[in-house]
Design a protein around this motif. Structure first.
Motif, PDB file in Angstrom:
ATOM      1  N   PRO A 124       0.742  -0.947   0.147  1.00  0.00           N
ATOM      2  CA  PRO A 124      -0.377   0.166  -0.200  1.00  0.00           C
ATOM      3  C   PRO A 124       1.302   1.269   0.129  1.00  0.00           C
ATOM      4  O   PRO A 124       2.149   1.204   0.382  1.00  0.00           O
ATOM      5  CB  PRO A 124      -0.714  -0.338   1.019  1.00  0.00           C
ATOM      6  CG  PRO A 124      -0.470  -1.305   1.840  1.00  0.00           C
ATOM      7  CD  PRO A 124       1.207  -2.105   1.460  1.00  0.00           C
ATOM      8  N   ARG A 133      -5.942   2.531  -5.104  1.00  0.00           N
ATOM      9  CA  ARG A 133      -6.615   1.566  -3.764  1.00  0.00           C
ATOM     10  C   ARG A 133      -5.756   2.817  -2.897  1.00  0.00           C
ATOM     11  O   ARG A 133      -4.642   3.659  -3.100  1.00  0.00           O
ATOM     12  CB  ARG A 133      -6.189   0.579  -3.901  1.00  0.00           C
ATOM     13  CG  ARG A 133      -6.119  -0.425  -3.877  1.00  0.00           C
ATOM     14  CD  ARG A 133      -6.026  -1.525  -4.161  1.00  0.00           C
ATOM     15  NE  ARG A 133      -4.761  -2.287  -5.018  1.00  0.00           N
ATOM     16  CZ  ARG A 133      -4.064  -3.164  -5.688  1.00  0.00           C
ATOM     17  NH1 ARG A 133      -4.149  -4.265  -4.801  1.00  0.00           N
ATOM     18  NH2 ARG A 133      -3.194  -3.366  -6.548  1.00  0.00           N
ATOM     19  N   ASN A 134      -6.145   2.800  -1.604  1.00  0.00           N
ATOM     20  CA  ASN A 134      -5.825   3.993  -0.413  1.00  0.00           C
ATOM     21  C   ASN A 134      -4.519   3.396   0.279  1.00  0.00           C
ATOM     22  O   ASN A 134      -3.688   2.511  -0.066  1.00  0.00           O
ATOM     23  CB  ASN A 134      -6.665   4.513   0.161  1.00  0.00           C
ATOM     24  CG  ASN A 134      -7.557   3.447   1.525  1.00  0.00           C
ATOM     25  OD1 ASN A 134      -7.486   2.197   1.237  1.00  0.00           O
ATOM     26  ND2 ASN A 134      -8.886   4.317   1.615  1.00  0.00           N
ATOM     27  N   GLY A 144      -5.300   0.395   1.936  1.00  0.00           N
ATOM     28  CA  GLY A 144      -5.090  -1.529   0.529  1.00  0.00           C
ATOM     29  C   GLY A 144      -6.495  -1.502   0.381  1.00  0.00           C
ATOM     30  O   GLY A 144      -7.277  -2.250  -0.607  1.00  0.00           O
ATOM     31  N   ALA A 145      -7.590  -0.417   0.710  1.00  0.00           N
ATOM     32  CA  ALA A 145      -8.958  -0.795   0.062  1.00  0.00           C
ATOM     33  C   ALA A 145      -9.087   0.385  -1.277  1.00  0.00           C
ATOM     34  O   ALA A 145      -8.519   1.294  -1.535  1.00  0.00           O
ATOM     35  CB  ALA A 145      -9.668   0.573   0.967  1.00  0.00           C
ATOM     36  N   TYR A 146     -10.033  -0.712  -1.983  1.00  0.00           N
ATOM     37  CA  TYR A 146     -10.241  -0.353  -3.066  1.00  0.00           C
ATOM     38  C   TYR A 146     -10.834   0.979  -3.345  1.00  0.00           C
ATOM     39  O   TYR A 146     -11.987   1.685  -2.586  1.00  0.00           O
ATOM     40  CB  TYR A 146     -11.135  -1.426  -3.839  1.00  0.00           C
ATOM     41  CG  TYR A 146     -11.844  -0.818  -4.921  1.00  0.00           C
ATOM     42  CD1 TYR A 146     -11.211  -1.687  -6.261  1.00  0.00           C
ATOM     43  CD2 TYR A 146     -13.317  -0.379  -5.014  1.00  0.00           C
ATOM     44  CE1 TYR A 146     -10.820  -1.454  -7.539  1.00  0.00           C
ATOM     45  CE2 TYR A 146     -13.390  -0.214  -6.252  1.00  0.00           C
ATOM     46  CZ  TYR A 146     -12.827  -0.790  -7.775  1.00  0.00           C
ATOM     47  OH  TYR A 146     -13.109  -0.587  -9.099  1.00  0.00           O
ATOM     48  N   ILE A 170      -7.632  -8.825  -4.947  1.00  0.00           N
ATOM     49  CA  ILE A 170      -7.325  -7.743  -4.492  1.00  0.00           C
ATOM     50  C   ILE A 170      -7.613  -8.878  -2.910  1.00  0.00           C
ATOM     51  O   ILE A 170      -6.262  -8.151  -1.782  1.00  0.00           O
ATOM     52  CB  ILE A 170      -8.554  -6.592  -4.104  1.00  0.00           C
ATOM     53  CG1 ILE A 170      -8.842  -6.328  -5.671  1.00  0.00           C
ATOM     54  CG2 ILE A 170      -9.025  -6.103  -2.952  1.00  0.00           C
ATOM     55  CD1 ILE A 170      -9.746  -5.025  -5.845  1.00  0.00           C
TER      56      ILE A 170
END
Length: 478
Positions: free
Chosen positions: A322, A350-351, A354-356, A474
């Motif tokens: 990330p 992604r941020n 690690g979120a989409y 993911i």
């Protein structure tokens, strides 16, 4: 010679190639619109100029007269969108020609240039002309199952030149073994002098199937011995040196290739001594000579194979990382089909947790895989700019593109340069942006989306929740 190609077609400022039939050469003719009238001869004629990337000649000969009202490339643009007029293209050209034309990017803020399409940079070199003149030899090598990349790697091997020359002669059937000599001289003994198998001495028997040679191969390649001697010919074995899954490859195990060339050369030299000096063949003598050579040249192939295995294993299992806090990371990839000139583009954002965030799948026409990757990068920078993202890290598994964006190098293929210069122009407005190279193992999500876009027409933009096809990728990457 097919002449110069178009890097970028431009209706504002243009320098078009114009063919002079009297001198059989291309020349640059500059033209600028506005209050200055553009003379018709300074434009690219659709039917008589060689301007379509996939074609080696013009659509018509100069002696032919096309009665279409459309004569100039600039008439193929849509004045509203300033892009190709696709319905008009489909009316005038075949499907393959349309697909090829659509690979030419229209960048109206850049000036047209003449390019030499036989180099990746678009610059003329005498070496590229020499390469063209050698195409007949190249086609012969391809018919042998050996690629141009193989020969480039082969001649760059750090081995004695005599080993390379010997192997080149062997591949081209130029080693004077008895079977080769007696094609022209129908007399004498054709039997191999190194063994008691009563076999005709051809190159494949001498280097692979002779019991004398096999004792040597078994000494130095015990684990690969069975797979080596089962090949019907030396050439068929050498062809496997190009394959990724092979135990010996010219790219990944050059020391093993070095040892193999050494063994074959020493077998040949011992055979010559047996024929011309009447020595008694002894495979232990050759083994001793090879061991002396190995010690002198530090040829430890077992260490190289072991080290290469662990390096490959490490690269294959590198995880996606990330970005730092407050940053977004955009992974980009392209999936390309050279027959249809169709490229699927996958973009995943992604941020730092690690979120989409969002993804996009789309299709483009491209002349080669690197141009497809350049289209993907341009799409990604346009997404980031349109959303006002100020802190972004772009990741691509194409090293030449990442190097261009980082250092403005000119090593990219010339078909990519208009697109990448557009990327640079966008990036210059966002000083915090950066572009990094990653291994493919870190780019699997974008790769999966790119392949789905091309093969399954999975195109669109997804915010907050990814398409079902990439969800598993993911989770695996995290």
């Amino acid at each position: 010679m097919t002449g110069f190609g178009l890097m970028n077609v431009n209706v504002i400022v243009a320098s078009f190639p114009s063919f002079d039939s009297s001198s059989n050469e291309y020349r640059i003719v500059g033209a600028q619109t506005g209050n200055v009238r553009v003379p018709l001869p300074t434009r690219i004629n659709i039917w008589t100029a060689n301007w379509i990337p996939s074609m080696q000649t013009a659509i018509q000969d100069w002696s032919d007269l096309n009665t279409s009202n459309i004569q100039w490339v600039s008439e193929l643009f849509d004045p509203l969108t300033q892009q190709w007029n696709i319905p008009l293209l489909r009316h005038l050209f075949s499907t393959d020609q349309v697909n090829s034309i659509l690979t030419i990017p229209l960048q109206l803020d850049q000036e047209d240039k003449l390019v030499w399409p036989f180099t990746s940079t678009g610059m003329f070199t005498t070496a590229s002309v020499y390469k063209m003149l050698c195409e007949k030899d190249l086609y012969m090598d391809i018919s042998m199952g050996l690629s141009q990349q193989f020969w480039l790697a082969f001649w760059k091997l750090k081995v004695p030149y005599k080993f390379q020359i010997f192997m080149w002669k062997g591949i081209h059937d130029a080693i004077p073994v008895k079977a080769r000599i007696f094609r022209h001289l129908n007399a004498g003994d054709k039997i191999c002098v190194l063994c008691s198998m009563n076999q005709t001495e051809d190159l494949d028997h001498l280097l692979l199937h002779c019991s004398f040679s096999q004792a040597i191969w078994k000494t130095f390649f015990p684990n690969q011995f069975v797979s080596i001697v089962q090949h019907p010919s030396v050439l068929s074995w050498i062809q496997t040196w190009q394959l990724k899954g092979s135990n010996i490859t010219i790219k990944h195990t050059p020391l093993a290739v070095h040892l193999a060339l050494c063994i074959m050369h020493f077998i040949w030299k011992h055979r010559c001594r047996a024929v011309f000096s009447n020595i008694t063949p002894n495979h232990r003598t050759v083994i001793h000579q090879i061991n002396s050579y190995r010690a002198q040249h530090h040829l430890d192939t077992s260490f190289v194979a072991h080290d290469h295995y662990h390096l490959q294993n490490y690269i294959l299992h590198l995880p996606w990382v990330p970005p730092p806090a407050q940053f977004l990371k955009i992974n980009i990839d392209a999936s390309y089909n050279s027959e249809s000139l169709l490229a699927g583009i996958g973009i995943i954002t992604r941020n730092s947790a690690g979120a989409y965030v969002m993804g996009r799948g789309t299709l483009k026409r491209a002349i080669n895989v690197e141009q497809a990757e350049a289209w993907a990068m341009l799409e990604a920078t346009q997404i980031a700019a349109s959303n006002g993202w100020s802190s972004v890290i772009f990741e691509t598994d194409n090293l030449s593109i990442s190097n261009f964006l980082q250092h403005q190098t000119s090593l990219c293929q010339w078909q990519c340069l208009p697109l990448l210069r557009n990327c640079v122009n966008i990036c210059n407005s966002y000083p915090v942006w950066s572009c990094e190279f990653v291994y493919r193992s870190c780019n699997k999500v974008a790769d999966a989306l790119a392949k789905a876009a091309r093969k399954q027409n999975l195109c669109g933009e997804w915010w907050g929740y990814p398409p079902d096809l990439v969800i598993s990728y993911i989770y695996i990457m995290m």
